[in-house]
Every structure is written in structure tokens, then in C-alpha cells.
Scaffold this motif. Structure first.
Motif: not given
Ligand code: PEP
Length: 255
Positions: A118-132, A161-171
């Protein structure tokens, strides 16, 4: 693509801190300290601070983001905020899937994916957090956990769309604990994330993605963490609330 060609991004995640007037004061203090930075700077702030934050940063090099958004355009979702609302107010980024949302508010990879789409479709850039979790690291399943999160959170996100995605690795064990992953641990997982992106997309798409490290990053450890090949920036909690500390991290990312 080498690291120097990727966008270095330092983003503050303010969590549930600062009233609108306090937000204005903090951003006015940060702005002159980071004016000459050679990286992208973002402050992700509570919803009610967005207007004040945008006003305080107008004409500066600081961009503003939110800390979550809903996937529906509108409707019966009491307490939620839509991507359209964020766009109209002027937010550019949005943090999604933060471990505190996963831990305390029932966020799952499925809902992170819906919000990301939804964020990408609206033109927002998501910072997607992942971590164990610590327990997952101790059970030696960090890579399985991260691979699953990356695959599910980015399900049906196109290469464009991936061009507008930031990934945050957050253990998760390093967030707000003062316990930082070592630079080698951070690099190992950020490189693993990039390898997953190669599998899901291709080498050039993966090479272009900014991957941040987050988890007790501060003015004392930023230099070493950010020197790593696959650590392209930081998502900063506690230290983003202190102007001088945040500015020092920005400086480390500008080298
Ligand atoms: C965060 O909230 O994303 C975070 C990394 O917090 P801290 O820097 O305080 O560990």
C-alpha cells in the motif's frame, strides 16, 4: 555495484517520543548540524508530530517519515492512518514491520507485506524492518528467520517498486538494549539479506537496495558499523533523540 554508489541513509525512529513543540525544537537543533551531510537524512516521527516536523524541516536536507500506516485507503479502522493521509501531509518515508509493532501490536509478515504494498502504491518509501529474536539467534536460525521475513514482507513487490524500498536489519535483541551487534555480525546478516534479494530479483536490483543496520547504533559505534560493505546506513532509535549524537552518526555515514 559498490557501496559508494548506493544511497547512504540515516533515519531516526522517534517511537512514542516528543510532542509537536518538542519535535520542532529537536529538528531545529539537528538541522544546522547536518546541513553539509553527504547522505540522506530522515526523521520518522509520531503521527501528531508530522505537521510540525515538516514545517521545521522545510528548506533543509532532512526528510520526514511516519512510523506506520494502514493498507486500506479508508474505512472502519479506528485509530489507524492511511497512506493517502501521509502523502497529503507531505511524509516521504514510512517505517514498517518494526519489531515493537510485531511484538506488541500483532504485526505479522502478512500485514507488513500489505502495508508495504500500500505504501509503495501511494508513492511512499517504506523502510521495512526485519530481524531475529535473541532466542532465534541462539538456536542458530537467524538466516532462516531473515529469509522468511524478506520473502514474505516483499511478496509481490516488483523490481521497479523495490527501487523505493529500504530494508533495515534490526536484531531484536539489540533494539533499545544498549547491546549492539558487532560490525561483523551486522555485515554478515546485511550481506545475507542482499543475497536473498539476488535470489528473489537479480544482482543489479539487489545491489541498488539500501540496507540499514539498527539496534543501539550510536555516535560511538556508527563509524565501524557503517564501514562495512553491506551496511548502507542506520535506523536509529534512542540516539536520534539527541541532536549531537544523531548528527555524529550522520557525519559517520557521510565519509
Ligand atoms: C529502533 O527503534 O529502530 C532502534 C534501532 O532503536 P535503538 O537505536 O534505540 O536501539
Amino acid at each position: 555495484m559498490d557501496k559508494a554508489k548506493r544511497k547512504a541513509i540515516i533515519a531516526g525512529n522517534w517511537k512514542m517520543n516528543k510532542t509537536p513543540s518538542e519535535a520542532k525544537a529537536l529538528l531545529s537543533e539537528i538541522a544546522p548540524l547536518v546541513r553539509d551531510a553527504d547522505c540522506e537524512i530522515i526523521a520518522c516521527v509520531p503521527y501528531v508530530d508530522l505537521a510540525a516536523a515538516l514545517e521545521a524541516t522545510a528548506g533543509t536536507n532532512i526528510k520526514i517519515g511516519a512510523e506506520n500506516c494502514h493498507w486500506a485507503e479508508s474505512g472502519a479502522f479506528t485509530g489507524e492512518i492511511s497512506t493517502g493521509m501521509l502523502r497529503e501531509i507531505g511524509a516521504e518515508y514510512v517505517v514498517l514491520g518494526h519489531s515493537e509493532r510485531r511484538q506488541y501490536f500483532g504485526e505479522t509478515d502478512e500485514t507488513v507485506n500489505k502495508r508495504t504494498k500500500a505504501a509503495l502504491a501511494a508513492g511512499l518509501k517504506p523502510i521495512v524492518c526485519v530481524g531475529e529474536l535473541l532466542w532465534e539467534r541462539e538456536c542458530n536460525i537467524t538466516e532462516e528467520v531473515i529469509a522468511r521475513q524478506i520473502k514474505l514482507d516483499l511478496w509481490r513487490v516488483s523490481e521497479e517498486e523495490l527501487k523505493n524500498v529500504v530494508i533495515a536489519y534490526e536484531p531484536v535483541w539489540a533494539i533499545g538494549t544498549g547491546k549492539t551487534a558487532t560490525a561483523d555480525q551486522a555485515e554478515e546478516v546485511c550481506a545475507f539479506i542482499r543475497a536473498q534479494l539476488v535470489k528473489l530479483y537479480n544482482q543489479s536490483a539487489a545491489d541498488a537496495v539500501t540496507i540499514q543496520y539498527g539496534g543501539s547504533m550510536n555516535d560511538g559505534n556508527a563509524d565501524e558499523l557503517l564501514s562495512k560493505t553491506n551496511v548502507d546506513g542506520g535506523l536509529i532509535g534512542g540516539a536520534s533523540l539527541v541532536a549531537t549524537k544523531f548528527a555524529a552518526i550522520v557525519k559517520a555515514a557521510s565519509k
